[in-house]
Design an enzyme around this catalytic site. Structure first.
Site, PDB file in Angstrom:
ATOM      1  N   HIS A  93       0.821  -1.218   0.000  1.00 29.52           N
ATOM      2  CA  HIS A  93       0.000   0.000   0.000  1.00 29.52           C
ATOM      3  C   HIS A  93       0.854   1.266   0.000  1.00 29.52           C
ATOM      4  O   HIS A  93       0.367   2.331  -0.335  1.00 29.52           O
ATOM      5  CB  HIS A  93      -1.073  -0.018   1.101  1.00 29.52           C
ATOM      6  CG  HIS A  93      -0.634   0.282   2.497  1.00 29.52           C
ATOM      7  ND1 HIS A  93      -0.355  -0.700   3.420  1.00 29.52           N
ATOM      8  CD2 HIS A  93      -0.458   1.449   3.153  1.00 29.52           C
ATOM      9  CE1 HIS A  93      -0.034  -0.137   4.571  1.00 29.52           C
ATOM     10  NE2 HIS A  93      -0.091   1.160   4.442  1.00 29.52           N
ATOM     11  N   SER A 138       3.771   2.063   8.529  1.00 32.19           N
ATOM     12  CA  SER A 138       3.501   1.198   7.387  1.00 32.19           C
ATOM     13  C   SER A 138       4.807   0.840   6.701  1.00 32.19           C
ATOM     14  O   SER A 138       5.579   1.738   6.345  1.00 32.19           O
ATOM     15  CB  SER A 138       2.620   1.918   6.372  1.00 32.19           C
ATOM     16  OG  SER A 138       1.303   1.914   6.800  1.00 32.19           O
ATOM     17  N   ASP A 150       0.989  -7.747   2.227  1.00 34.96           N
ATOM     18  CA  ASP A 150       1.117  -6.322   1.935  1.00 34.96           C
ATOM     19  C   ASP A 150       2.590  -5.892   1.844  1.00 34.96           C
ATOM     20  O   ASP A 150       3.114  -5.242   2.734  1.00 34.96           O
ATOM     21  CB  ASP A 150       0.386  -5.542   3.041  1.00 34.96           C
ATOM     22  CG  ASP A 150       0.167  -4.090   2.679  1.00 34.96           C
ATOM     23  OD1 ASP A 150       0.773  -3.621   1.699  1.00 34.96           O
ATOM     24  OD2 ASP A 150      -0.603  -3.420   3.378  1.00 34.96           O
TER      25      ASP A 150
HETATM   26  N1  GLU Z   1      -2.363   0.556   7.608  1.00 34.67           N
HETATM   27  C1  GLU Z   1      -2.184   1.821   8.230  1.00 34.67           C
HETATM   28  C2  GLU Z   1      -2.467   2.914   7.243  1.00 34.67           C
HETATM   29  O1  GLU Z   1      -2.492   2.673   6.086  1.00 34.67           O
HETATM   30  C3  GLU Z   1      -0.802   2.084   8.700  1.00 34.67           C
HETATM   31  C4  GLU Z   1      -0.442   1.520   9.958  1.00 34.67           C
HETATM   32  C5  GLU Z   1      -1.255   2.001  11.118  1.00 34.67           C
HETATM   33  O2  GLU Z   1      -1.748   3.138  11.153  1.00 34.67           O
HETATM   34  O3  GLU Z   1      -1.358   1.198  12.020  1.00 34.67           O
HETATM   35  O4  GLU Z   1      -2.665   4.071   7.595  1.00 34.67           O
END
Ligand code: GLU
Length: 720
Positions: A87, A656, A223
């Site tokens: 991502h 991330s 991911d």
């Molecule tokens: N998956 C989260 C995001 O895309 C990042 C990690 C998190 O905030 O824990 O914002």
């Protein structure tokens, strides 16, 4: 008796709020030895704090990098190979994708270095050193000074420090406030400019489960994506050139193929973006009741429109992939956070903490004089702030949600030059810059979607903000004879008459247009009216109150550190390099339900088979085949392919792509998300519910080797 019991109970709650569990904390790497090393060793750390961060010799920090402007990455080979999240690379993968080369759908794998793809504009940044410069920054700042005076002094000192730190080098430097501005640190960094795409799995793996699974455990996505840093032949950072060579990594991480088990020590190194762990109960109430709900409501409608159109057309799906995921990400996270804050009783726990704070403060004359006004003043400031901030968020999430407004606002530079009578050359330059930007914009723009968003967003804005505070143009749509509140009609007119709504007409328009013609365009006019209202009526009171709140929060932070001297305080995340540590551990999301600490490929297959709706759980054929054949190579465990695991580590956005390490500093996973029950950890960390989600590194190795057939990359790595 009852009174005493009541008091004891209260004391107990207050003390439990004071306690900081080992897992909570976003720690400064250079203070680990002083604050954390002992505890980390009892939890399972085998190396030293100096191995993690050192300015004297090479240490783990040299393998950690800021990927682009918002993610973390790490080096996993001596030849500059880096790993980050899928991502994080998504917008780049999207840029390389087209209907013929749909890398989003199919994935991309360079089979040798020559096939790696260039990404102009992408940078990675390493930290050279961090240094406490608080004394120097704050030397002449007095408690009684006006905010503007303080700021001027601080800014001047910071400028000097940065100039000294970078003089005669190609380094960059910033000085950032820590502990709400009670301390300042200099951060010197080195930026690399040639970063090429090496590999990325298809969306069906990288973001398996899409929005449905985002911010959720159990999770089954792989991911990750791989890039490589290139340098000039002498090893210095340089923009792309065919002469560039793969970077010689100063430090790279060995990869563990051993797997993880419950209770194992784990630590995560990276650039957490922003937390607000020391907010008052009033601050939490504001976020829970005003900020998050306003943003959620508006994004709900915007996403409804975008999602519908993306599901109808592949072209739109590719165009909107990155934009959609950005909007949906916050939307879902804030819902989890509001729910989590309520469930954890965050406000009442903070109230108990504040009562204990006040009790201690009133027990000591000096503290009473300095600190007893803080909480009552915060209470009254938040009362004033709530309606002002609500309007601010409505503007941000409604007006700026209209892509056309955002785009038209970017012409500001050109029109300002025209208004100021700048030279022909300067105007021509700004004009060609605007034309270049327009190309990128229209590539990923579908006017039909934006027109609908315009109508819906403006209507919600008009319905929700008191009429007397709204921009004139909204009142006109509501009250005029012509529109009578018909926002669709208004949007239709703007889109029919404006030259800003399609690439070709915009290009020929802007190539020749003079100031008067630009200003007459209905999209430009709408933007100008909205934006001028924002800068004259919405932003100034918002900023003024926020500055007052921030200053009180600074004092409150100082007071807490003094009054609760038995507590170990970590500074809020501020996008600087941090370490967090904890254990591999499952959790209990609700009564009678226990979540195991890992997921498997069987679980992914199960989701695929039982949720046939298009676009959410689309596993690629080849992965299904590998599952069928149980062809996991050396990466499986007990006949299963493990995909993800969770840890009690305290992380946030910006983490991330962060590497997850075992006690020896070997890579065991790649962090990418948090659990739904724990997304409130940016404001209130609950060790029972907050978990970080990572991809098991063995799943990544399996995908590179068995799925993609790019096993040659593993030869560069150090597998242990
Ligand atoms: N998956 C989260 C995001 O895309 C990042 C990690 C998190 O905030 O824990 O914002």
């Amino acid at each position: 008796m009852k009174m005493i019991k009541h008091y004891l109970l209260f004391l107990l709650v207050a003390l439990s709020v004071l306690k900081l569990r080992a897992d909570e904390g976003i720690w400064l790497p250079m203070l680990l030895e002083q604050l954390n090393e002992q505890e980390m060793k009892t939890m399972g750390l085998k190396i030293t704090a100096e191995d993690i961060y050192s300015i004297n010799h090479s240490s783990m920090k040299d393998g950690i990098l800021l990927f682009g402007t918002g993610c973390t990455g790490s080096l996993i080979s001596p030849e500059g190979l880096l790993i980050t999240n899928h991502h994080c690379g998504l917008s780049l993968i999207q840029k390389h994708s087209s209907l013929e080369h749909d890398y989003l759908k199919q994935g991309f794998w360079a089979m040798n270095k020559a096939e790696e793809l260039l990404n102009p504009g992408l940078t990675v940044t390493f930290i050279v050193r961090m240094e406490d410069v608080s004394e120097r920054v704050l030397a002449e700042v007095g408690e009684e000074m006006a905010l503007t005076e303080k700021k001027a002094i601080i800014d001047a000192r910071i400028k000097e420090i940065i100039a000294e730190a970078t003089e005669g080098t190609h380094y960059e430097a910033v000085v950032k406030p820590f502990y709400q501005g009670n301390e300042y640190y200099l951060i010197v960094s080195e930026k690399y400019l040639d970063v090429r795409l090496v590999g990325a799995p298809p969306n069906g793996i990288g973001s398996y489960g899409g929005d449905v699974d985002n911010w959720m455990w159990p999770r089954h996505s792989g991911d990750f994506s791989l890039f490589r840093i290139y340098t000039a032949p002498d090893g210095s950072p340089a923009p792309y050139s065919p002469q560039n060579v793969p970077m010689k990594s100063r430090y790279f991480f060995p990869v563990s193929t051993q797997g993880v088990k419950e209770g194992d020590f784990a630590m995560i190194y990276g650039f957490p973006y922003r937390t607000q762990e020391y907010l008052s109960s009033y601050g939490i109430q504001y976020v829970e009741e005003v900020e998050h709900p306003s943003r959620i409501a508006l994004r709900h409608e915007r996403l409804r429109i975008i999602d519908r159109e993306m599901s109808k057309s592949d072209k739109v799906r590719i165009q909107y992939a990155s934009k959609q995921s950005g909007i949906a990400n916050g939307y879902k996270k804030w819902q989890g956070a509001v729910r989590g804050l309520r469930r954890a009783g965050a406000v009442s726990k903070k109230q108990a903490y504040e009562a204990e704070f006040m009790r201690r403060v009133s027990g000591k004359e000096e503290w009473r004089a300095k600190y007893s006004h803080i909480l009552p003043e915060l209470k009254s400031l938040y009362q004033q702030f709530r309606p002002v901030a609500r309007h601010f968020w409505y503007f941000q999430e409604a007006a700026y949600a209209i892509e056309l407004i955002d785009f038209a606002a970017e012409l500001g530079e050109l029109t300002a030059l025209m208004q100021g009578g700048a030279s022909e050359a300067a105007i021509a330059d700004a004009r060609s810059k605007a034309l270049r930007r327009a190309k990128g914009f229209f590539n990923n723009y579908e006017p039909k979607i934006d027109r609908e968003i315009m109508a819906v967003m403006l209507r919600m804005y008009a319905d929700s903000i008191p009429a007397s505070q709204q921009p004139e143009v909204l009142r006109e749509i509501v009250n005029s004879k012509k529109y009578q509140g018909d926002f669709e009609l208004f949007a239709q007119e703007v889109f029919t008459e404006s030259a800003f709504t399609n690439g070709r007409s915009f290009e020929s328009f802007l190539t020749n247009a003079d100031l008067r013609q630009i200003e007459k365009d209905p999209a430009y006019q709408l933007m100008a009216q909205l934006v001028s209202h924002y800068y004259s009526h919405i932003l100034p009171p918002f900023q003024q109150l926020k500055a007052q709140i921030d200053e009180l929060n600074r004092l409150y932070m100082q007071a807490q550190r003094e009054v609760f001297s038995e507590k170990r305080f970590y500074p809020d995340a501020n996008f600087s390099l941090r370490l967090t540590y904890g254990k591999v551990q499952g959790y209990q999301p609700r009564d009678a339900v226990v979540y195991r600490y890992y997921t498997t490929l069987s679980g992914a297959i199960d989701k695929y088979r039982n949720h046939p709706e298009k676009g959410v759980y689309d596993l690629p054929e080849r992965l299904m085949q590998l599952y069928q054949d149980k062809d996991y190579g050396p990466y499986g465990q007990e006949g299963e392919m493990r995909i993800g695991f969770i840890t009690t580590t305290h992380t946030t956005g910006g983490n991330s792509g962060s590497p997850v390490f075992d006690g020896e500093g070997r890579l065991i996973g790649l962090y990418f998300d948090r659990n739904w029950e724990g997304t409130m950890s940016d404001i209130f960390y609950d060790p029972e519910q907050c978990r970080g989600i990572s991809v098991d590194i063995r799943y990544i190795l399996f995908l590179i080797d068995k799925y993609a057939g790019a096993g040659y990359l593993l030869n560069e790595m150090k597998l242990e």
